[in-house]
Design a protein around this motif. Structure first.
Motif, short mmCIF file in Angstrom:
data_model
loop_
_atom_site.label_atom_id
_atom_site.label_comp_id
_atom_site.label_asym_id
_atom_site.label_seq_id
_atom_site.Cartn_x
_atom_site.Cartn_y
_atom_site.Cartn_z
N LEU A 183 0.86 -1.19 0.00
CA LEU A 183 0.00 0.00 0.00
C LEU A 183 0.90 1.25 0.00
O LEU A 183 1.73 1.41 0.88
CB LEU A 183 -0.90 -0.01 1.25
N GLU A 210 -1.37 -0.94 -4.19
CA GLU A 210 -2.62 -0.24 -3.97
C GLU A 210 -2.27 1.16 -3.43
O GLU A 210 -1.23 1.33 -2.81
CB GLU A 210 -3.50 -1.00 -2.97
N SER A 236 -9.37 -4.60 4.26
CA SER A 236 -8.66 -5.75 3.65
C SER A 236 -8.73 -6.97 4.55
O SER A 236 -8.96 -6.88 5.76
CB SER A 236 -7.20 -5.35 3.42
#
Ligand code: ADP
Length: 767
Positions: free
Chosen positions: A648, A672, A687
């Motif tokens: 991320l 992401e 998530s």
């Protein structure tokens, strides 16, 4: 009875003194009713300016306008009680003071004698003329005063006789009048005198005193004196001594000078002024002569004219008139054991004469500290001006310095964009862009370093440092540049006995890079730069003094510039040569060395070269070490892949986020993205456990900054977030940012701008 009366009349008629016989009549109850004159001789009649036949047979009190109770009582006591009485009386009508005696003759009749004492007083008058006081008699009974001529003058009154009321009211305001009146009225045996000094209605000053002599129950004798002059002298004296007294506490010498007479008299020398330094006055010496002598002998030459001009009697008069009677001047005076600053103060001590005090005071310390202060301010001003000049020069430089790499970044980006199909060209462009960016970053870091150091917020780390590795690394960094510039660069570490020390690796490297970088920068082609590391004697058990000497055969510096080399923004101007730089490197270097407790020194000869020598006390590192993991082996990094990893990337800046994502994607990672802390927390929350392998988190972001987001993620009620690697990306290269990152629970930090090699190496260590 008739015979006795006749006999008495015959005797009295022969006396030159005033005698008379009174007949006292009684009331029905036996109390005295009245008295008539049975007989009086010539002398007695003369007292009232009559002949005896005019008054014989008349009522006594029609003739004598006297206080008749006194009289009647005395006459009655003599006529009926066989008593002799003596008393004093004043005749209001005739303005005479009298001494009276009354004695028995036969029942109902008494003799009386009256002596006019006014004439006695009058005889005293000529004598009184010679004293500066006026005399008066006060009759306590009738409350009347008889004034002598001088007394009349003092009160500007032209009659001999005045009542007490009139007297006090004429002269004084009601308050004082009442006081004096009361004192006169209560004069008695116990309290037999009074004295007053009062201001009169017309502004004069009178002293009035009265004494009641023991012999007289009736009269008091008093004096009136004009004390206006006396009073004036007294107030003048008080003023004078007050001035002198106040001066004598602070001033070591006082002289009284009369400007009219041109005379001077020493008044006081305080102990602190030694005998030899006292400037006495010889007998008959005039003030002007004394002044000349004083100035000639004691005042330093530079001040002589000033003192002579200001203290001459004429200019003193003028200056005193302008300065409301007080002024001072300072000069330097020779005290035999050295020159000191003194203040001479001139103060007028009386309004109506030209009398002044000249007082001398030591002001050496005051003046010296003033001079010091003035110098300090002047120096500070010069420094401030210089600093401000240097800053202006810096701003000009820095905008140039920042623009140069920026220009090339923009220029090469342009070229690359127009040659997208020419891979080779694009690569060259990108390399140049990279180089310029590195350079720009260096500049920014330097400016930040200086502001850190200036604000005192630079904190040093203590970590294991391998000195030889560090020196090797720095040398290899500069080797390429040296070769390019045609310079020989040598490193000699053979004299190093201890390699492993504790210190701030980053900052030690910075010191070395700055000095070696300059040596190469300021050494022309064909020159050489040598670095020699050695160890000075062991300091204490467990620490050594590490020494590095960097010697070049470059352009050198002037001795004048060497004095300023460590000051911010200072750069030596060199004709016909422009070298890039900020003038901050040496400032930072010196400050870092100071911070580490070391020293730095430079020797240099213009045109020949310079030698920088740095001494750093460093603790020895006694722990065993694995080879440093910090070094990124290029080949190793090139082979790192993040296939199947989900990372991320959190950053509010789209470009930065994109760049990091690209680096990671190019190595197989799935990326992401989140554009602030809040989004990042949401993404993790949403998530599955174990979904993300790592987070790369910017620190400064709107809505929620990186450290807060990290803390929130760590606190999520799930197992994976406690250990999830979170890399802080800090634009702030310094401790404060790092500390915040670690406190929030971030795993490591990397400094922005992020370099791919560093990012990849760091990430691969973590996952
Ligand atoms: P700069 O960024 O200008 O190099 P520095 O603070 O590092 O700033 O150095 C300040 C100035 O000191 C330089 O501009 C240069 O004039 C002088 N200087 C520093 N090192 C050397 C050297 N080795 N030889 C000659 N001059 C030097």
């Amino acid at each position: 009875m008739e015979a006795i009366l006749e006999n008495s009349k015959r005797i009295f008629s022969r006396s030159p003194r005033p005698f008379g016989i009174a007949h006292v009549t009684l009331n029905e109850d036996g109390t005295p009713a009245d008295a008539s004159i049975e007989y009086c001789n010539q002398a007695m009649a003369a007292l009232v300016n009559c002949a005896p036949e005019d008054i014989i047979g008349k009522n006594m009190f029609e003739i004598w306008s006297v206080d008749n109770t006194d009289w009647l009582d005395s006459l009655y006591r003599a006529a009926y009680k066989d008593e002799s009485v003596e008393f004093e009386a004043v005749s209001i009508e005739y303005l005479v003071f009298q001494n009276c005696s009354v004695f028995p003759i036969v029942e109902g009749y008494c003799g009386y004698e009256v002596i006019d004492v006014t004439s006695w007083l009058a005889t005293a008058h000529p004598a009184m003329k010679n004293v500066s006081a006026g005399m008066f008699f006060y009759d306590r009974h009738t409350k009347a005063l008889m004034l002598s001529d001088p007394a009349k003058e003092f009160c500007s009154y032209d009659s001999n006789y005045i009542t007490l009321d009139q007297f006090v009211e004429m002269l004084f305001d009601p308050n004082e009048a009442a006081q004096i009146k009361e004192a006169f009225e209560t004069l008695s045996f116990e309290n037999d005198n009074c004295i007053f000094e009062e201001q009169t209605k017309n502004g004069g000053w009178l002293r009035i005193s009265a004494t009641k002599p023991a012999a007289s129950d009736k009269f008091a004798i008093g004096f009136i004196e004009d004390i206006a002059l006396l009073h004036d002298y007294e107030t003048r004296d008080v003023r004078r001594s007050r001035i002198i007294e106040s001066l004598s506490t602070e001033y070591y010498a006082l002289y009284i000078v009369n400007l009219d007479d041109d005379t001077i008299a020493p008044y006081l020398f305080r102990d602190e002024i030694v005998e030899e330094s006292r400037v006495n006055v010889s007998p008959d010496e005039s003030y002007s002569d004394w002044l000349n002598y004083y100035v000639e002998q004691y005042v330093v030459e530079a001040d002589r004219l000033k003192i002579l001009a200001l203290l001459s009697p004429e200019s003193l008069k003028e200056t005193l008139a302008e300065s409301a009677g007080d002024f001072s001047i300072s000069c330097q005076r020779n005290f035999g054991n050295g020159e000191r600053y003194i203040e001479l103060r001139v103060t007028k001590i009386s309004d109506d004469s030209d009398e002044v005090v000249i007082a001398a005071r030591n002001i050496n310390e005051e003046v010296k500290s003033q001079i010091l202060q003035k110098n300090a301010i002047q120096n500070a001003l010069v420094l401030a001006e210089h600093a401000s000049d240097a800053k202006t020069a810096f701003l000009t430089n820095i905008s140039h310095d920042f623009r140069t790499p920026l220009n090339s970044i923009m220029g090469f980006s342009d070229i690359a964009l127009t040659h997208l199909d020419d891979n080779e060209k694009v690569e060259i462009c990108l390399q140049k862009i990279m180089m310029s960016s590195e350079h720009l970053l260096g500049l920014i870091n330097e400016v930040l370093d200086v502001s850190r150091i200036e604000s005192g917020s630079m904190v040093l780390d203590e970590e294991p440092v391998n000195l030889r590795e560090l020196l090797d690394e720095v040398q290899s960094v500069f080797q390429a540049q040296a070769i390019e510039n045609g310079i020989v660069l040598n490193l000699d570490t053979s004299a190093l006995k201890h390699i492993d020390v504790m210190g701030d690796q980053l900052r030690i490297r910075q010191i070395l890079v700055n000095i070696i970088g300059n040596a190469i920068k300021y050494t022309p082609e064909g020159g050489s730069v040598s670095i020699a590391a050695s160890e000075q004697a062991k300091l204490t058990k467990g620490s050594v003094m590490f020494k590095v000497v960097v010697k070049d055969t470059g352009i050198g510096m002037s001795q004048d510039f060497l004095k300023r080399i460590f000051e911010p923004f200072e750069r030596e101007e060199v004709k016909d040569s422009v070298t890039e730089g900020t003038g901050l490197g040496m400032t930072i270097t010196k400050n870092l060395v100071d911070l580490m407790g070391g020293t730095i020194s430079v020797t240099s000869t213009k045109g020949k070269g310079s030698e920088f020598s740095v001494l750093l006390p460093l603790k020895l590192d006694t722990n065993e070490h694995l080879e440093s993991v910090q070094k990124y082996d290029d080949e190793l990094v090139a082979g790192i892949r993040f296939d199947d990893r989900i990372i991320l990337v959190v950053d509010d800046d789209d470009l930065s986020r994109e760049m990091v994502s690209e680096i990671l994607k190019s190595r197989g990672a799935t990326v992401e993205q989140a554009s602030n802390g809040e989004e990042a927390v949401e993404a993790v929350k949403a998530s599955d456990e174990g979904h993300f392998d790592a987070i790369i988190m910017d620190m400064r972001m709107p809505k929620m900054p990186g450290d807060v987001a990290t803390r929130n993620i760590r606190l999520l009620p799930r197992d994976d977030t406690a250990t999830l690697p979170i890399i802080a990306a800090t634009a702030d290269a310094y401790e404060e940012g790092h500390r915040r990152a670690f406190e929030a629970g971030m795993t490591v930090h990397i400094t922005k701008p992020i370099r791919s090699k560093k990012l990849v190496a760091t990430l691969s260590e973590l996952i």
